[in-house]
Design a protein around this motif. Structure first.
Motif, PDB file in Angstrom:
ATOM      1  N   GLY A  21       0.830  -1.209   0.000  1.00 44.09           N
ATOM      2  CA  GLY A  21       0.000   0.000   0.000  1.00 44.09           C
ATOM      3  C   GLY A  21       0.861   1.254   0.000  1.00 44.09           C
ATOM      4  O   GLY A  21       0.533   2.252  -0.661  1.00 44.09           O
ATOM      5  N   GLY A  22       1.988   1.185   0.742  1.00 45.12           N
ATOM      6  CA  GLY A  22       2.915   2.311   0.809  1.00 45.12           C
ATOM      7  C   GLY A  22       3.720   2.506  -0.459  1.00 45.12           C
ATOM      8  O   GLY A  22       4.409   3.519  -0.603  1.00 45.12           O
ATOM      9  N   LEU A  51       2.119   1.620  -3.716  1.00 53.61           N
ATOM     10  CA  LEU A  51       1.134   1.939  -4.749  1.00 53.61           C
ATOM     11  C   LEU A  51       0.573   3.353  -4.632  1.00 53.61           C
ATOM     12  O   LEU A  51       0.497   4.081  -5.626  1.00 53.61           O
ATOM     13  CB  LEU A  51      -0.013   0.922  -4.704  1.00 53.61           C
ATOM     14  CG  LEU A  51       0.324  -0.499  -5.156  1.00 53.61           C
ATOM     15  CD1 LEU A  51      -0.837  -1.435  -4.883  1.00 53.61           C
ATOM     16  CD2 LEU A  51       0.691  -0.512  -6.643  1.00 53.61           C
ATOM     17  N   VAL A  52       0.183   3.756  -3.426  1.00 51.46           N
ATOM     18  CA  VAL A  52      -0.478   5.060  -3.259  1.00 51.46           C
ATOM     19  C   VAL A  52       0.443   6.229  -3.591  1.00 51.46           C
ATOM     20  O   VAL A  52       0.053   7.116  -4.366  1.00 51.46           O
ATOM     21  CB  VAL A  52      -1.077   5.187  -1.838  1.00 51.46           C
ATOM     22  CG1 VAL A  52      -1.644   6.599  -1.628  1.00 51.46           C
ATOM     23  CG2 VAL A  52      -2.166   4.149  -1.621  1.00 51.46           C
ATOM     24  N   PRO A  53       1.676   6.295  -3.047  1.00 50.71           N
ATOM     25  CA  PRO A  53       2.545   7.415  -3.445  1.00 50.71           C
ATOM     26  C   PRO A  53       2.887   7.413  -4.932  1.00 50.71           C
ATOM     27  O   PRO A  53       3.029   8.483  -5.546  1.00 50.71           O
ATOM     28  CB  PRO A  53       3.803   7.228  -2.594  1.00 50.71           C
ATOM     29  CG  PRO A  53       3.750   5.845  -2.073  1.00 50.71           C
ATOM     30  CD  PRO A  53       2.315   5.483  -1.998  1.00 50.71           C
ATOM     31  N   THR A 105       8.412   5.785  -3.596  1.00 50.50           N
ATOM     32  CA  THR A 105       7.898   4.487  -3.131  1.00 50.50           C
ATOM     33  C   THR A 105       8.789   3.833  -2.075  1.00 50.50           C
ATOM     34  O   THR A 105       8.376   2.883  -1.422  1.00 50.50           O
ATOM     35  CB  THR A 105       7.744   3.503  -4.307  1.00 50.50           C
ATOM     36  OG1 THR A 105       9.024   3.272  -4.904  1.00 50.50           O
ATOM     37  CG2 THR A 105       6.791   4.054  -5.366  1.00 50.50           C
ATOM     38  N   ASP A 122       9.686  -2.918   1.292  1.00 53.40           N
ATOM     39  CA  ASP A 122       9.872  -1.732   0.462  1.00 53.40           C
ATOM     40  C   ASP A 122      11.140  -1.847  -0.380  1.00 53.40           C
ATOM     41  O   ASP A 122      11.143  -1.545  -1.578  1.00 53.40           O
ATOM     42  CB  ASP A 122       9.979  -0.486   1.357  1.00 53.40           C
ATOM     43  CG  ASP A 122       8.754   0.400   1.236  1.00 53.40           C
ATOM     44  OD1 ASP A 122       7.882   0.072   0.420  1.00 53.40           O
ATOM     45  OD2 ASP A 122       8.659   1.394   1.962  1.00 53.40           O
ATOM     46  N   GLY A 138       1.142  10.604   0.591  1.00 49.12           N
ATOM     47  CA  GLY A 138       0.856   9.319  -0.054  1.00 49.12           C
ATOM     48  C   GLY A 138       1.364   8.119   0.711  1.00 49.12           C
ATOM     49  O   GLY A 138       0.649   7.113   0.856  1.00 49.12           O
ATOM     50  N   LYS A 139       2.588   8.203   1.200  1.00 44.47           N
ATOM     51  CA  LYS A 139       3.172   7.071   1.919  1.00 44.47           C
ATOM     52  C   LYS A 139       2.362   6.734   3.186  1.00 44.47           C
ATOM     53  O   LYS A 139       1.949   5.582   3.368  1.00 44.47           O
ATOM     54  CB  LYS A 139       4.626   7.401   2.263  1.00 44.47           C
ATOM     55  CG  LYS A 139       5.483   6.205   2.577  1.00 44.47           C
ATOM     56  CD  LYS A 139       5.861   5.439   1.324  1.00 44.47           C
ATOM     57  CE  LYS A 139       6.824   4.321   1.639  1.00 44.47           C
ATOM     58  NZ  LYS A 139       7.119   3.470   0.484  1.00 44.47           N
ATOM     59  N   GLY A 189      -1.204   5.377   2.218  1.00 41.78           N
ATOM     60  CA  GLY A 189      -1.193   4.018   1.672  1.00 41.78           C
ATOM     61  C   GLY A 189      -0.979   2.972   2.743  1.00 41.78           C
ATOM     62  O   GLY A 189      -1.668   1.940   2.778  1.00 41.78           O
ATOM     63  N   THR A 243      -4.247   0.678   4.100  1.00 38.66           N
ATOM     64  CA  THR A 243      -4.106  -0.733   3.737  1.00 38.66           C
ATOM     65  C   THR A 243      -4.107  -1.614   4.987  1.00 38.66           C
ATOM     66  O   THR A 243      -4.774  -2.654   5.037  1.00 38.66           O
ATOM     67  CB  THR A 243      -2.795  -0.962   2.947  1.00 38.66           C
ATOM     68  OG1 THR A 243      -2.792  -0.122   1.796  1.00 38.66           O
ATOM     69  CG2 THR A 243      -2.678  -2.414   2.515  1.00 38.66           C
ATOM     70  N   SER A 276       3.636   4.893   9.700  1.00 40.65           N
ATOM     71  CA  SER A 276       3.226   5.355   8.366  1.00 40.65           C
ATOM     72  C   SER A 276       3.929   6.643   7.980  1.00 40.65           C
ATOM     73  O   SER A 276       4.335   6.828   6.829  1.00 40.65           O
ATOM     74  CB  SER A 276       1.708   5.552   8.322  1.00 40.65           C
ATOM     75  OG  SER A 276       1.030   4.357   8.666  1.00 40.65           O
TER      76      SER A 276
END
Length: 445
Positions: A122-123, A125-127, A147, A180, A354-355, A358, A362, A387
């Motif tokens: 999730g961290g 994809l979203v950023p 990312t 990551d 974003g990070k 996500g 998630t 997060s």
């Protein structure tokens, strides 16, 4: 007659030297130290690149270093040596960490690792989506920059909060950051590499084959693996994949068990000591050599290689990387150039907003549907802290930026965005962490 000098006869200078090395060992074990050293070198780079000595900074990065070995002339500038050669050792330590966690760590039990693994995705994809949405087409290739998570900085900031942070929070952050890194490595290999070269592929396969052969032969000393590791590195360079990723492959191939032996290492050491006592006059050097080999087998290869290289990575390679890459001449950044301001804003928002978004959403989703197991002592306050800390991209983000942009102005803008976003994420994480700890203390009164 005494066999050894008494403590009282040890020279004062030797005592001082022993205390110094003991202090160094203690400092190495403090997680916040590595991140602090990294930050210091990043600040030095920024001041150097924007001072009256800025020209000397560029001259330093582009200084040629040449080696002549039996007629073979090897020449490369300092920037290439740091980013493409020394960073291979950084990725080796990353690969060792992943291998260790898969074998006997947070990734060994998928039921426990599931939540941070999903959080990591999730961290990523979203950023990436936020960057892609905000950015203009001419800078879209930088989508992977926000990312990544910088393990050293993120864990270092968490360590500043002290012992009030539950161990489950640290493990969650470590697992998330490791995933990551794995995703970042895959992204670099797939999206930031050129076409395959058959000759390079041959070198690569030969290096892998030699490593496997050496392991099957029971050769667990480090030195014989240097040559095949160079073959893998050179093969990736020729293939068109960033050569430093050779470190990850070598780390993942490192055995988790010591060299197979019919006698356990401790028993072997005991036998050698008995042999030494009864045959000291005959060949003591042979016994000492055998003792060193047996002692080596007490520690498995992953721990041994990690112990050897981790301090060099934390206190030399990563600071040098920061020195070589964080120095952005702000005066040369043209914010009116098409995409320059856009890239700065996109990276900053992707890291800071974003990070965390996500990772938090998630994790919440999988807990809500009952697929995620929440670690002991873990709650949504700690999740929010993690997060935010994951938005510290620095090392890996700058590494990807160097691959994504060839234009110096766009690259400088990307680096400024990374520095701003990572700084905000670090401060935000620290403030949230202090607030969580303060709230816990108030409730306990």
């Amino acid at each position: 007659m005494q066999d050894h000098q008494s403590i009282s006869t040890i020279p004062i200078l030797q005592k001082a030297t022993d205390k110094f090395f003991s202090l160094c060992d203690r400092l190495k074990s403090i997680e916040a130290i590595g991140g602090t050293v990294l930050l210091i070198f990043a600040v030095i780079a920024m001041f150097w690149a924007n001072s009256q000595y800025a020209e000397s900074y560029q001259n330093f990065l582009h200084s040629e270093i040449t080696l002549n070995i039996a007629g073979w002339v090897l020449s490369a500038d300092v920037h290439f040596i740091i980013n493409d050669i020394l960073m291979t050792i950084f990725f080796l330590v990353v690969g060792l960490e992943v291998r260790r966690e898969i074998y006997d760590g947070s990734l060994a039990d998928l039921r426990v690792a599931f939540l941070p693994i999903m959080a990591a995705f999730g961290g990523v994809l979203v950023p990436a989506l936020i960057y892609w949405t905000i950015s203009s087409p001419n800078i879209s290739q930088g989508w992977a920059i926000p990312t990544a998570t910088d393990i050293a900085f993120a864990v270092g900031v968490l360590a500043l909060l002290g012992k009030s942070v539950p161990s489950s929070v640290r493990i969650f952050l470590l697992t998330l950051a490791i995933i990551d890194d794995i995703v970042a490595v895959l992204i670099i290999a797939v999206f930031y590499s050129s076409g395959l070269d058959a000759v390079g592929l041959g070198y690569f396969i030969a290096g892998i084959a030699i490593i496997i052969l050496l392991q099957k032969m029971g050769i667990f000393s480090i030195f014989p693996y240097i040559f095949p590791s160079i073959l893998i590195w050179y093969g990736l360079l020729k293939v068109g994949i960033h050569p430093s990723l050779a470190g990850v492959l070598i780390g993942l191939m490192t055995p988790v068990f010591s060299r197979p032996n019919s006698i356990r290492p401790l028993q072997q050491i005991e036998n050698i000591l008995n042999e030494y006592k009864h045959a000291e006059a005959s060949d003591p050097q042979k016994s000492v050599t055998k003792l060193k080999l047996a002692q080596r087998e007490l520690i498995n290869p992953i721990e041994r290689v990690s112990y050897l290289f981790s301090p060099w990575v934390a206190f030399l390679i990563m600071p040098l990387f920061a020195l070589a890459n964080a120095g952005v001449d702000i005066g040369n950044v043209d914010l009116e150039m098409m995409g320059s301001m856009n890239i700065m804003v996109a990276i900053t928002i992707a890291l800071v907003v974003g990070k965390p978004l996500g990772i938090f959403l998630t994790t919440w989703f999988f807990i809500f549907i009952g697929l995620g197991r929440v670690p002991a002592g873990f709650n949504y306050h700690w999740l929010f802290l993690i997060s935010c800390l994951a938005g510290i991209g620095f090392t890996m983000s700058i590494f990807i930026a160097n691959l994504a942009f060839t234009d110096t102005i766009l690259l400088s803008s990307a680096k400024i965005g990374i520095l701003i976003g990572s700084s905000i994420a670090a401060v935000l994480g620290l403030v949230i962490g202090l607030w969580v700890i303060y709230s816990m203390k108030i409730k306990s009164l």
